[in-house]
Enzyme design. Sequence first.
Site, mmCIF file in Angstrom:
data_model
loop_
_atom_site.group_PDB
_atom_site.id
_atom_site.type_symbol
_atom_site.label_atom_id
_atom_site.label_comp_id
_atom_site.label_asym_id
_atom_site.label_seq_id
_atom_site.Cartn_x
_atom_site.Cartn_y
_atom_site.Cartn_z
ATOM 1 N N GLU A 71 52.976 27.681 79.095
ATOM 2 C CA GLU A 71 53.308 28.857 79.231
ATOM 3 C C GLU A 71 53.601 29.255 80.644
ATOM 4 O O GLU A 71 52.763 28.606 81.531
ATOM 5 C CB GLU A 71 52.125 30.241 78.889
ATOM 6 N N ASP A 124 46.885 41.675 84.021
ATOM 7 C CA ASP A 124 46.561 40.176 84.578
ATOM 8 C C ASP A 124 45.318 40.926 85.514
ATOM 9 O O ASP A 124 45.397 42.062 86.118
ATOM 10 C CB ASP A 124 47.699 39.829 85.427
#
Length: 263
Positions: free
Chosen positions: A49, A60
């Site tokens: 990824e 995040d």
Amino acid sequence: MSRINEKFSELKFNRRKAFVPFIMANFPDFNYSSKLLNRLPQLGADLIEIGIPFTDPMADGKIIQDAGQAALNDGFLMEHIYDLVTSFRKKNDRTPIILMGYFNPIHKIGAQKFVKKIKTLGVDGLIIVDLPPEEDDELFVHCLTNELNFIRLLTPTSDDNRLPRLLKNTSGFLYYVSIAGVTGTKVPVKESVGKEINRIKEKTDTPICVGFGIKTPEDAKNIAQLADGVVVGSAIIEKINSNFSEKAVFEFIKSLSKAVHLV
């Protein structure tokens, strides 16, 4: 059959679990991220990824937020993603690449144009964190047309009423977010993750990879016992951010892949 489907079929045949490292494009700079990307298959990565830096990465935690902001401060452009993938594909035509990010930069480029471009370069899948299934037609239809796997996120709050909508039109694998929170914070509870994966597997045959909060080889091993694959991002970014030598970063990644593959 897509590279992602081929990889999971190969892993299933060999009774192995997938190790999926996450790296941030252009962090700490373009050359480092390019060198790391090209080295990952040798370190045991089954799929990779690549994070697309974004100014408002709501899912995040601080570690990945800071990495993305550092890349943006260093002048990140979407062309850098294209260059990373192009360089990788010159040497490796087997390892699947998934881009993970947020919809705003794609919308700015144009969903159709973006999907067509990354598919041509050799990207295999796309994970868009902030695009729920009620609003992803603009993107999904182009992924379908271009045979790009569209990978959805499932969370601890994805109940049985919500699950069918999330499973519809997803392909490649499902990304199960193991904690209710942002990346790189709490460590997932093995028992809870196992229960949720069993519940989801009653509804689909699509492989399930688990991410968020997996920090050590032991964490990776515990999750690999439950899921089809393990995603590790913040822990890798943290090692890079702490000025560990390239050798130490590579050894850490190798220890994660070894833990997953020994299950």
